[in-house]
Design an enzyme around this catalytic site. Structure first.
Site, short mmCIF file in Angstrom:
data_model
loop_
_atom_site.label_atom_id
_atom_site.label_comp_id
_atom_site.label_asym_id
_atom_site.label_seq_id
_atom_site.Cartn_x
_atom_site.Cartn_y
_atom_site.Cartn_z
N HIS A 123 -2.54 -2.28 6.43
CA HIS A 123 -2.87 -1.83 4.69
C HIS A 123 -3.06 -0.49 5.76
CE1 HIS A 123 -6.25 -2.19 1.57
NE2 HIS A 123 -4.64 -1.44 1.44
N GLU A 181 -0.97 2.63 5.84
CA GLU A 181 -0.40 2.64 4.73
C GLU A 181 -1.33 3.49 3.44
OE1 GLU A 181 -1.56 2.27 0.15
OE2 GLU A 181 -0.97 -0.03 1.37
N HIS A 182 -2.99 3.53 3.96
CA HIS A 182 -3.50 4.49 3.58
C HIS A 182 -3.92 5.68 4.41
CE1 HIS A 182 -7.14 2.64 1.28
NE2 HIS A 182 -5.97 1.67 0.77
N GLU A 212 -10.60 6.89 5.38
CA GLU A 212 -9.59 5.75 5.18
C GLU A 212 -10.38 4.00 5.56
OE1 GLU A 212 -7.71 6.03 2.51
OE2 GLU A 212 -8.18 8.31 3.00
N GLU A 265 -13.33 -1.35 -0.43
CA GLU A 265 -12.36 -1.50 -1.37
C GLU A 265 -12.66 -3.57 -1.06
OE1 GLU A 265 -6.94 -2.01 -1.77
OE2 GLU A 265 -8.68 -1.31 -0.65
#
Length: 1246
Positions: free
Chosen positions: A228, A231-232, A302, A309
């Site tokens: 993840h 991906e960011h 990020e 998040e």
């Protein structure tokens, strides 16, 4: 306008695996579909549902930042931020995100265009499609994705003329299914696979998705969340992607268990110079996937975003979903590799660690490129792919495969001190010597995800797991899930497809079986759902029985559910049921085949991606229909019952020695429950009690299902003729001054009529969706008509009518099956201003007349039942009591309560108000609004003028509606709380095991048509402020300037300028509060623009941490008030215009969007809505200037005396806790906890 589905009493769905052709079948087309929620196949069955599904539209609604959610449904926000706010969709489900209370019913848009068509009830399914168990990290700007499910209506029973021999039948059934004729597949020398599919919708655009076959399941113990993170970093760090933003392209990314996907939705050519954009899009994907920059600054940015998040998404829904997955997959890594990752590990990774994971997995042979859209020259597209990707890590230059050490991250500590090359190979790290080693050919894994499952199969010896119990103070309802896990049955032959069809028929019956149990005044369950789903993410097929109930009824709820399952398994479906569902399925399949050229590219693409993951054969819609026709001819009742019984054995035979063992049984329960007369008490439950209840339900006596008579029509031809003789329906003049009985606008194709009973009619003929139509009845009034003695009467009344579901002498089951047979979806809804009834129907076999018959019966022969009233009242009482258990809803509730001066019409009714209501009072509150000149019906679809006008005269012209309405006279004054007051800033505290925080900031705004509180007409303000300038103007005023003055006097001026302004504010909030200051992961600005009421408001919703939330609120206020000091520039305005105009252009290809545009065209309560608002919409956007936006901005009240804010903090030491007694009124309650993985996907970074 946002659609907020009523809580799950009406929730039901049946969707079947696998959907072998992309698109959205009719019966599901109107069901709200969360974007990217679950690209998988599913047979879902939910109960109990209503023929008239009720949806209440609230002032406090979820964020609308999403793309179109259903074929034929307009985007809920023309004006959410488009290409600029890119990021990652991380650990929240797109569907569940709708449940987050915000305070804006509308996202910025000039004209409202959805009143809930995207939430229409499927006549067969009974409600929305449930998608489950999808741990899915996703990207920035939510994509519009294909439904992985079939509709609940589809196939027809066709019998062969002559019997087929057994050998001949076997030969046919073992024949492979045909493959999609237009789908082009290929592979480059370096191993990159590509798929290309030409598709016409949307025109002049294409989808490019790069799927890398690596996800959280591939992470080692010390890498949890690193996929993840990549991906960011890779996505948001791409400069080439950023350059595409100015072209009108949108981009996104997501990560889940088994893959990471980067995608770009792009125009085919640049607007200015007509340059082909495919090479630039491919180049950006190449950089993102294979050549990212892992700079320290980007990694740190990020890291902060993901940590924010992670805390934000840690809702009770997320924690429940994690529990379900952990127990379902306890034997493998799926139980512990959630895409969002672990906080303590995310803190530690440096760029080198992240880069090594990327080198290990991100190579062409481990990726697939998908291109779908207006790609007319496929050979050229292939050449472009080769030019961009052929030299990306070709096989001859491939890095050696990194061999995972058995010691994982600790390998370097245990490895002997050997020469560099050998030591590196032992630790899994590269050294300079590695470059001299002969490269290893790297290929993707043969099995995705690479895990082993324990199957729930008969005769498989394994120890039975006792039921697991997850208990938490924030859980409101009782829910239990029984799971069965089996290998995926790859659908590659006609025999496989036949099995799917038989399962669909069998499981469709269960919904109606349980529905009959739902007629009592106090049913023991809230919902019962049976879901049979293929999951590419988890590499298995899972059958789930989910039962939700009020905690005190949990035993009875379990008994009813398992009893009905056993009854269906033992006796099977009846011949009538099989024929009925076969007919509906084949009709739906035919309808889908007719819409083959109107399926959006992204739906086709996502369908192909999921099918490939499951190794299903991909067919187009026409092939799918023909194949279903072929296998339908061979299906027998005995085989349907045999195949269906196998699906249910893990429940019906529970406890027997040879029965398949459930993969898991998980109950999610509250710690405390509310008892009347007692208050809060501890809730106690034990695993053996659950087991005993299951066994007790299975021991109840069972009886076969009686056949049910299904009406072919609700109004017979003779009855219709009698009505026409009595009421003499005709079209009346549209104007008192002129005798004009019809107005037709050539430019828009809109026709306007009015019936002699006062009902207004608007219709538009389109070919957007072949032989499909949509219809909406709008009744003025809504909850605003409630007075101080009837609070909640309209919302409870609408729900009561929906709960009953009867019309005339027809029972609820008969009405629902009538909808099934005629492929009708319908919904009943209410908001503060209006009551709506909406339909979606097929035009084959008199489907439009059937829909009009149902509307006529609801208007003329509605049935009000005491038990339905009791259920509706109990439902809202339960919602109210759940408010203190939700941080977001408690915070939003407190702000709304303060801002609107304790006006209960904008929130859920309180227990005190509910106690005052009676069946007669709620009936009167609703039906008093159904008067002739207060009703408007709009119809859009592929019909003829003769067809629609005949239906209108026959079924609406014969309605005996009163011709005058005094509704408006009864609207009590609505006002904002005056300043000063202690309530302008408030805080809410929720006790929780984990820390979270959110905040809402709101203030007054005009309505869509330029009216503000106290009825002030802002157009008069504009005219008076510019009066001096007009007096001094020369007679030779520039023509352009004169035209622009006309724009400022246009009735839609404020709708246009406020929607553009909202785009710009949203962009600035993201750039400042999220990206620059790092105070939040999620922030949004939304407008609530009423049409009839003389007010509106704006809302900023922001999530943060307890330590940062106050700073985040201050930063949001700074952005909101900073438009004078930091002036809007042309670049911002141009981007906002481009976003809104692109969405408008795309949505005009859908029937539901046009249905929204037609709304209020003849409404006396919205006098400024006229045909020019539709015709001149594009011109108004294009003509808007920065000065215009500041004129609108002056009427957004952002000063301290007008602004309201409420901060919500959850944690173990959060301060004084909110209780039931502190809530004078409530908002929509959270649905019962249930469903695997619904909230474990990653949130959007924008």
């Amino acid at each position: 306008m946002a659609s907020f589905p009523s809580p799950p009493l009406a929730a039901a769905a049946a969707a079947a695996p696998p959907r072998l052709a992309p698109g959205l079948p009719l019966a599901a087309a109107a069901v709200r579909r969360p974007s990217s929620l679950a690209r998988r196949s599913s047979i879902a069955l939910a109960a109990p549902a209503n023929p008239l599904r009720c949806i209440h539209r609230r002032a406090v609604s979820p964020r609308l930042r999403r793309r179109t959610e259903a074929v034929g449904a307009a985007s809920a926000a023309i004006g959410s931020l488009g290409e600029e706010r890119e990021g990652c969709l991380s650990c929240f489900p797109r569907g569940r995100r709708r449940g987050r209370p915000g305070l804006a019913r509308f996202a910025p848009c000039a004209l409202p265009h959805t009143y809930g068509l995207s939430s229409l009830h499927s006549g067969l399914t009974g409600a929305k499609i449930r998608r489950r168990h999808v741990l899915h990290a996703a990207g920035p700007d939510e994509p519009h994705v294909a439904s992985p499910t079939w509709s609940e209506t589809a196939l027809d029973k066709h019998y062969v003329d002559q019997p087929i021999g057994k050998e001949e039948l076997e030969g046919f059934l073992n024949t492979p299914l045909p493959s999609h004729p237009k789908l082009v597949r290929g592979q480059l020398k370096n191993g990159l696979r590509y798929l290309i599919l030409p598709n016409k919708v949307p025109a002049n655009r294409f989808e490019a998705h790069m799927e890398v076959h690596v996800g959280s399941i591939d992470e080692e113990e010390d890498e949890q969340g690193i996929a993840h993170m990549i991906e960011h970093v890779a996505f948001l760090g791409s400069k080439k992607r950023e350059k595409l933003l100015g072209t009108g392209a949108r981009s996104n990314a997501y990560t889940d268990f088994h893959h990471t996907v980067f995608h770009i939705h792009s125009p085919t050519k640049t607007k200015e110079y007509g340059e082909d954009l495919l090479p630039s899009v491919l180049d950006a994907l190449n950089e993102i996937a294979f050549h990212p920059k892992f700079s320290s600054s980007r990694v740190e940015k990020e890291r902060r975003a993901i940590l924010s998040e992670l805390q934000m998404m840690n809702t009770i829904e997320y924690r429940v979903d994690c529990q379900l997955l952990q127990h379902l997959h306890s034997e493998n890594k799926l139980s512990e590799r959630f895409p969002i990752g672990l906080e303590e590990q995310i803190h530690k990774w440096d760029p080198d660690k992240i880069r090594r994971f990327h080198e290990r997995w991100y190579y062409p042979a481990n990726a697939t490129l998908y291109l779908v859209g207006e790609i007319n020259d496929i050979p050229r597209a292939i050449r472009e792919i080769e030019a961009v990707f052929e030299h990306t890590l070709p096989e001859g230059e491939a890095a050696p495969m990194s061999t995972a050490s058995p010691f994982g991250a600790m390998a370097s500590l245990f490895a002997p001190k050997l020469p560099g090359g050998l030591a590196a190979s032992l630790t899994g790290e590269r050294s300079p010597a590695a470059d001299k080693i002969k490269p290893v050919k790297r290929e993707r894994q043969a099995i995705r995800p690479p895990v082993e499952h324990k199957w729930s199969l008969p005769g498989v010896a394994q120890d039975a797991k006792p039921p697991a119990i997850f208990q938490h103070e924030l859980i409101q309802s009782f829910s239990i899930n029984m799971f069965c896990k089996i290998p995926v049955n790859q659908v590659q032959t006609y025999k496989d497809l036949r099995s799917v069809l038989m399962k669909r028929i069998f499981l469709s019956a269960l919904h109606f079986r349980i529905n009959t149990r739902y007629k009592s005044s106090n049913p023991p369950f809230t919902s019962v759902e049976l879901d049979h789903s293929d999951s590419g993410r988890e590499g298995c097929t899972v059958t789930t029985l989910t039962v939700t109930a009020e905690p005190q009824n949990w035993r009875s709820a379990i008994k009813v559910a398992v009893h009905e399952v056993r009854r269906l398994k033992e006796f099977g479906v009846t011949m009538g049921e099989m024929t009925r569902y076969m007919d509906a399925l084949i009709k739906d399949s035919e309808q889908l085949a007719m819409m083959i050229d109107s399926v959006p590219s992204v739906d086709n693409l996502d369908f192909i991606m999921e099918s490939d993951a499951l190794r299903h054969t991909v067919m187009d819609q026409l092939q799918g229909h023909e194949s279903l026709l072929a296998v339908a001819e061979t299906v027998t009742l005995e085989e349907v019952n045999t195949v269906g019984a196998e699906v249910l054995e893990f429940i019906s035979d529970y406890g027997k020695p040879d029965a398949p063992l459930p993969a898991a049984i998980v109950a999610c329960v509250p710690k405390k429950v509310h008892m009347d007369g007692v208050g809060e008490t501890d809730f106690e439950i034990h695993p053996e009690e659950i087991t005993d209840s299951i066994k007790a339900g299975l021991e109840e006596p069972i009886y076969p299902e009686p056949e049910l008579e299904v009406p072919k029509e609700l109004i017979t031809q003779s009855e219709l003729e009698d009505l026409k003789l009595q009421r003499k329906p005709s079209f009346a003049s549209l104007s008192k001054e002129e005798n004009v009985v019809k107005i037709f606008d050539d430019e828009t194709g809109i026709a306007q009529r009015r019936l002699s009973n006062g009902i207004s009619i608007n219709y538009k003929i389109t070919q957007n969706e072949a032989r499909v139509g949509v219809m909406r009845l709008i009744v003025g009034g809504g909850r605003a008509t409630e007075d101080s003695e009837s609070k909640g009467s309209v919302i409870v009344g609408v729900r009561t009518l929906s709960e009953g579901g009867c019309v005339g002498n027809f029972s609820r089951e008969q009405v629902e099956l009538f909808c099934v047979n005629n492929l009708i979806n319908c919904s009943l809804e209410s908001n503060e201003e209006f009551i709506f009834m909406e339909f979606r129907f097929a035009l084959r076999d008199n489907g439009m007349r059937a829909a009009f018959q149902l509307l006529h019966m609801v208007l003329e022969h509605n049935v009000w039942l005491e038990d339905a009233f009791d259920r509706a009242t109990q439902l809202y009482l339960s919602y109210y009591r759940s408010i203190p258990k939700s941080l977001e809803r408690s915070t939003a509730h407190k702000l709304m309560l303060a801002m609107l001066n304790h006006d209960e019409r904008f929130v859920e009714p309180s227990p005190h108000s509910l106690q005052k209501l009676t069946l007669q009072s709620v009936k009167d509150a609703v039906m008093n609004q159904f008067v002739g000149d207060n009703m408007e019906v709009s119809i859009v679809g592929d019909f003829t003028e003769e067809e629609v006008e005949s239906c209108v005269l026959d079924y609406l012209g014969t309605v005996s509606a009163p011709k005058s309405s005094k509704t408006q006279e009864h609207i009590e004054k609505i006002s904002f709380l005056p300043f000063p007051s202690d309530l302008h800033f408030q805080q809410v505290y929720i006790k929780d095991t984990d820390e979270r925080a959110c905040a809402y900031i709101a203030g007054p705004a005009p309505n869509r048509w330029g009216f503000a509180t106290e009825g002030n007409d802002l157009f008069n303000v504009i005219r008076s402020s510019s009066g001096d300038a007009q007096v001094s103007e020369s007679a030779n005023t520039d023509l352009t300037e004169r035209k622009h003055n006309d724009v400022r006097s246009h009735s839609l001026f404020f709708g246009i300028t406020l929607s553009l302004l909202a785009e710009i504010i949203n962009s600035r909030l993201f750039t400042t509060v999220r990206d620059s200051m790092g105070l939040t992961y999620d922030v949004s600005f939304e407008l609530n623009l009423f049409d009839k009421l003389d007010l509106g408001w704006y809302v900023i919703a922001v999530t943060s941490t307890p330590s940062k939330v106050h700073k985040a609120v201050d930063a949001c206020k700074g952005v909101l008030r900073g438009l004078h000091s930091n002036k809007i520039v042309e670049r911002e305005l141009d981007r906002a215009k481009r976003t809104l105009l692109m969405k408008h252009e795309a949505e005009t290809k859908t029937n539901a969007y046009w249905l929204g545009l037609l709304a209020h065209l003849q409404s006396s309560s919205v006098p400024r809505k006229e045909i020019s608002c539709i015709k001149e919409l594009t011109m108004l956007y294009e003509s808007a200037t920065i000065e215009d936006l500041y004129l609108a901005y002056e009427h957004l009240k952002v000063d301290e005396s007008s602004l309201f804010a409420c901060i919500g903090i959850a944690g173990a030491e959060s301060g004084e806790e909110t209780t039931d007694d502190e809530l004078d009124m409530g908002l929509h309650g959270m649905g019962p906890i249930g469903g695997r993985g619904l909230s474990t996907m990653t949130r959007p970074t924008t």
